[in-house]
Design a protein around this motif. Sequence first.
Motif, PDB file in Angstrom:
ATOM      1  N   LYS A 334      -4.738 -12.469  55.930  1.00 57.44           N
ATOM      2  CA  LYS A 334      -3.420 -12.612  56.539  1.00 57.44           C
ATOM      3  C   LYS A 334      -3.368 -11.945  57.905  1.00 57.44           C
ATOM      4  CE  LYS A 334      -0.856 -12.898  52.185  1.00 57.44           C
ATOM      5  NZ  LYS A 334       0.234 -12.303  51.374  1.00 57.44           N
ATOM      6  N   GLY A 338      -3.499 -14.926  60.193  1.00 57.09           N
ATOM      7  CA  GLY A 338      -2.116 -15.319  59.938  1.00 57.09           C
ATOM      8  C   GLY A 338      -1.227 -15.481  61.140  1.00 57.09           C
ATOM      9  N   VAL A 387      -3.917 -19.824  57.045  1.00 55.35           N
ATOM     10  CA  VAL A 387      -4.765 -18.803  56.422  1.00 55.35           C
ATOM     11  C   VAL A 387      -5.589 -19.478  55.331  1.00 55.35           C
ATOM     12  CG1 VAL A 387      -4.828 -16.645  55.132  1.00 55.35           C
ATOM     13  CG2 VAL A 387      -3.109 -16.978  56.925  1.00 55.35           C
TER      14      VAL A 387
END
Length: 966
Positions: A334, A338, A387
């Motif tokens: 993440k 992300g 992701v």
Amino acid sequence: MDEVVVVGYGTQKKATLSGSVTQVKGDDVLKGKATQNIASALQGTIPGLTITRSSSRPGNEGTSITLRGGISVNATDPMILIDGVEAYQWELSQINPNDVESISVLKDAAAAIYGTKAGAGVILVTTKRGKEGKPKVTYSGSVHSNIVGKKFPVANGQTWAEMLVHATENDAYALLDKNGNPQYSWWMWPEDIWRKMANGERYEGVVGGAWRVLDPTADQFDAVYGNTSGQSHNVTFTGGTDKLKVMTSLGYANDRSLVDVVYDGQKKYNFRTNADYKVNDWIKTEFNISYDKRTTSTPTQGVGQGIQDMYLFPLYNSYGQFYDTFGNNNVLAKLVEGGKTNNTEEILRLGGKLTLDLNKLTKGLSVSGSANVRLRKHWLVARQNRVTMYDWSGETTSSDGNPNYNLGTGSIKSQSTDANCWVKNTYDDVLYQTYNAFVNYNREFAGHNIGIMAGITGEKTHYQELYGYRQNMSSDDLDDINLGDATTAQVTGGSNEVGMISYLGRLNYDYKGIYLLEGLFRRDGSSKFSAANRWANFAGISGGVRFSEFNFIKDLAIFDNLKLRASYGETGSQTGIGNYDYISSISTGTTIFGYSGAKSTTAWVSSMTTDNRTWERVGTTNFGLDFALLKNRLSGSFEYYIRNNKGMLISMTYPQTLGVSAPKTNNGNFQAKGWELQLDWNDKIGEDFRYHVGLSLSDAKTEITQYSGALAISNGLNNPVGGSSFIEGKPLNALYVYKTDGYLQTQDDVNAYYTAITQKAGGIHPVQGTTNQLTPGCVKKVDLNGDGRITTDDLYYYGDANPHYQFGINLGANYKNFDFTMFIQGVGQQNIIRTGSLSSPWYSGWTNQNATFWGNTWTADNTDARYPIMSRNGSRNNWNYKQYNDINVNSCWYARAKSVVLGYTLPKNLVRKVNIENLRFYISGDNLFEFSNVKDGFDPEAQASSNQGNVDVYARTISFGVDLTF
């Protein structure tokens, strides 16, 4: 006593000041500190000023400023002015700390000169100006290292598994089967897997119906957090003649948080020029221009996370790809993939002042006019990218469910959808203008000193906003919103404008500096109110007597200064008042009418309005004592105050048949009482060693003295600022919990307790005779009202969650060319009820756990443990932890070394040989260590919430710097 203090619209000598004003020098409280946030640097330095932070992340510190305990249930911040111009609180992070000359805090009637915006107090920031003398160039620069301080207390994989095994064993004995045997219920995976994890053994194989890799040594914390570095550089040009004085500064700073796997931090660029030009004996001018730009860059996903899952899963598979086998919660994936959020703030300030000195016409008379403009431009570009997480080696796509190492890669286990890939653009533009005109008259007549000021001010704020959004981005590399799917576009915007006109005046009088008197007046008219309630008057009066100027006190040869002060003043607050609240607004939409099912356009009144409400009005009574003795080596002050908010805005309760939401009305009252103590000792030993010791200590207690809304006592925190219902007679952040009488130690205790609390139906206890029932090790809640059951009626007031007995200790010494300073800040007492995933063992069954509880919960061998029995049963955990008891309250104190600085200045005769006026090197540390009794493993400044996304690590910082003047 010749010190000059900055007050509202002017300055006064400290000796003749009768109001409660605390001033600190910028270099004294900011110099040498790595933080670029002035609010954080001020923490603990000014008595009565409470500054808290929820993070040490640069640009995201989450600082909150409250003066003297607060003044309302509505979120009200002190008014902040920079060089006389109103500023946002976050601008204390924006401006260059190196530019600050002084910071003054107006606490009592002295704030009345600012009227409707000064209810929560006033903070005046004054920047440096040029001085007469030859031109000087000063460079101040430092590099620093941010070091991981106190980690948030997550368990490693092995400890997590040990806690699960222990809790499962406890629950197995909660209700024996018909043969008297324990009933084990292992969560998700078989017992042997959990015992392997508890023994620290790595496992590869099928578990829970899928092939997995489990590693109890995997550590997400160390993978995310680590040491980072930062730097700051400032160049200042000063100088001037009797005609022209100039100060110009340039600043740059770059700092990062402890998230070292990606950039999470801020960059700042600062420019300022202050100039004073004396045209002739009649005309003086002042010019100010400054430009500050700050960009805070943070990962869009993953910050503050890492507690959603237990640390049993490697973060990478064997090919270096982000590995996921449980809940799509690989925090590194993440953070790295992300997306990024860039928040840019630009502030341009322009100001000018013209003063006509009419002293030659009328002694002591002057007229001045000023104009200031502040232009804020804000850009927020938030980008969320795709992701991708992988399995170990293709096991999720292979025919037999086993890894296929011939693939040379893992298979995609999870990936963000197109709808979760988006760009958001927000643009704000705020133009603030203020214009002032003043007449000042100052004269002395046979020992009678008179100062009169009268003026008019006007201000206008224009705000506009534009927001755009698109998803299904065609590229993860560009932030251009046009790369998104046009069919998903959202565009909104708006603008508003408000203004205020004020008339104000001040009268100062003293007789030979002995008898002191000051009166303040302000009349404000705001466009936020209807014409009938647009204007309000505010006033303040203060007086004092300097007893040290009387001969009988001088004859004692004890006091060098002894001044008694008293004041009363009223200020206002606009918090909770919208720009156009007195005007009814119409909302539109669509709905289906008739048999055809066609949509029809609708319109309705959004809410009720009223033109009868007005500002909250805060009256402050203050008594003060200033003293100095022992040839001014010991000095200090003591303040006692009472603040009353009469007409606090609250929400009233109306029948549901009203049909719309009702506006807040001025039907509440609030009170804060407290005291402040400041002590300073300055002395020397011999000719070369000088030292000083300073202590500040303060406390405040609040009370909602009148509240006409709905009464609702809840378990835990009540009366929060910004809440919707409150308890009359109790302070802000009141805590209500269940009283306990130890633990149930035996099964006989359990049976007898059930008999006592089931005399009447409706209790909150877990049902006896089920797997949820109470067991030895559970808390024994007290039936306070004696009705034979435990209900919310048994909650009692425990105290409040506000910080009390806040203190600061300032130490300093100079020996020849060496200088040393140390500042310690702390809180003497504060009650905290931790909430969220790490607040108690097995708050949630799948998340990571707070390792502090391991070994500190009730067992048959540890019956006096700090915490109740460990269990994964929701009913027992509610009883022992989530339905808050007195033992769940953390009663905390801490003392933290906020700043330690050691410097050395090279000898003047040496550096002047190379045309250097001053050269100083220093090493400093911020937040190097702390002493605390916090029992649940968190940093003493950590916020109460411990959920995913709320946890943070506080940094310790070591800096190396140089101050160089040519």
